[in-house]
Write a protein that holds these residues in place. Structure first.
Motif: not given
Length: 464
Positions: A281-302
């Motif tokens: 779960s998350t209350n964060r905008n993960l796509k924004q964190k991906i854009a900021n290089h704070e969250f792995r894109e491949d991890f998000f899609y998994r």
């Protein structure tokens, strides 16, 4: 057991083509209807798992038939047939409740694939309804009858039977933990462990050893072998709460767990296979964190294989009376107080609040109401909310009479000051002090919001 499919099209050749295409390839029986009225008559007499319906028909068209089906048979899966390239009609059909659409003339492989997927949905809904009935299960304190919550219940039912990873998103206080527990309680793993992990509360250097375990001597205090939380959750479910707040190093290791279904304890040379259902779960905008290089894109899609988005309380105001009564009953028992009722004035006020803290904030307000009220009724003086419904501005907390007594420029500045503190404050509360997310909610650029925050001396840290 054969699936029952109803094919509806005023072109008889098309319904026969559907029958000839589907019956040899799928374990199903296709019944034909040549008008919407004929289809409704057949639906009254027989149970169906799927309706395939053309949009353009004389008399009652496919959209109207879809509406009737959704009203009378809300769980029945409907796939619409639309003219090739007519994207507008396809989008309209999805918005009105169709599960999918197929373009005419259809490709045989495509229609077989889409019909199989639609039948899988019907089977999942049927199976989970059976489980709900058997257990008389109420999704673990998730309360609400609004359309948005009905969609959440539908999604929980759909995902519970599978082992696929689920990502629950939503603002703080919307019920992400309860949703995860509901999925587990409805799943085949319900009799095994449910292990919740509140990711932000565990320092990153400790989180790794907690999740994956360690061997004796792996670090200074490792005096013995220790299983990690993934191993404890074996055959059950692990819930990674607020996963948007973990660092990229842990994300990389968790990606391996998702891909390989194995963990490597700290200090060990061998990996250990695990059988765990992962819910995050998350209350964060993960796509924004991906854009900021704070969250792995491949991890998000998994993680984001089966997403469930929880609606904020302000978007389901009609649920507040039901929620409030439930919470008061629950906490009266918990606090060992006599049962209490909520006055109509209080209920009216509750339904006018913005609720940046969502259900958790509502719960806290009502607990205070229970404790402060001396009578059997919780009334306005018992709750810490301002009544902004009559002579006060909806965004601000000052009386109109006070403003009228001020010179124009002072009045204007006071109104702007109060408005911005209340409005921007509410947005920052919802976004946990994140200016980028708050700006998006305000439909404005981040820099513009920063200027307003600076001008009116608003401190985002107060809303984290």
């Amino acid at each position: 057991m054969k699936a029952n499919i109803l094919a509806v099209d005023d072109e008889k050749d098309m319904t026969r083509l559907l029958q000839r295409t589907l019956e040899p390839e799928i374990n199903c029986s296709v019944t034909m209807a040549f008008s919407a009225k004929m289809a409704l008559s057949i639906l009254e007499q027989k149970h169906f798992d799927l309706v395939i319906c053309d949009i353009r028909m004389p008399g009652m068209d496919g959209f109207e038939l879809l509406g009737q089906i959704k009203n009378n048979y809300p769980d029945l899966t409907v796939v619409m047939l639309t003219a090739f390239g007519n994207i507008e009609s396809a989008v309209k059909a999805i918005k009105k409740g169709a599960y999918d659409f197929i373009s005419k003339p259809f490709d045989q492989d495509e229609i077989i694939f889409k019909v199989q997927k639609a039948l899988e949905r019907s089977l999942l809904l049927k199976e989970n309804k059976r489980l709900l009935k058997e257990k008389e299960f109420n999704p673990l304190q998730l309360i609400g009858k609004s359309e948005s919550m009905q969609r959440v219940y539908d999604q929980i039912s759909l995902v519970a039977s599978s082992d696929v990873t689920v990502l629950i998103t939503g603002e703080s206080g919307t019920g992400k933990d309860l949703t995860a527990r509901s999925i587990h309680a409805l799943s085949p793993r319900k009799d095994k462990s449910f292990i919740p992990v509140n990711c932000p509360t565990i320092p990153e250097n400790i989180l790794e050893s907690e999740l994956f375990g360690y061997k004796k001597g792996a670090f200074t205090d490792a005096s013995r072998d220790k299983d990690g939380l993934f191993q404890e959750a074996d055959k059950g479910t692990i819930f990674l709460d607020e996963i948007g707040d973990i660092g990229t190093s842990i994300q990389t290791k968790l990606l391996r767990v998702l891909q390989e279904k194995e963990v490597k304890p700290l200090g060990d040379t061998k990996v250990k296979k695990i059988d765990v259902r992962i819910i995050a779960s998350t209350n964060r905008n993960l796509k924004q964190k991906i854009a900021n290089h704070e969250f792995r894109e491949d991890f998000f899609y998994r993680l984001n294989v089966l997403p469930i988005e929880l609606p904020p309380l302000r978007d389901r105001i009609t649920d507040i009376p039901l929620l409030a009564e439930h919470l008061v009953t629950k906490h009266c028992k918990k606090l060992k107080k006599k049962p209490k009722k909520i006055s109509q004035d209080v209920m009216d006020l509750l339904m006018k609040q913005p609720w940046p803290g969502n259900v958790r904030e509502l719960e806290n307000i009502l607990v205070q109401g229970i404790l402060y009220s001396k009578e059997k009724m919780i009334d306005l003086p018992d709750i810490p909310l301002e009544n902004v419904s009559r002579e006060k501005n909806n965004f601000t907390g000052f009386d109109k009479a006070d403003i009228n007594a001020l010179p124009y420029k002072e009045a204007k500045e006071k109104i702007l000051h109060e408005f911005n503190h209340d409005y921007i404050g509410a947005k920052l509360s919802v976004s946990n002090g994140n200016i980028t997310r708050a700006a998006r909610q305000c439909h404005m650029e981040r820099q513009a919001l920063q200027q307003i925050i600076k001008r009116f001396n608003i401190n985002p840290d107060n809303f984290r």
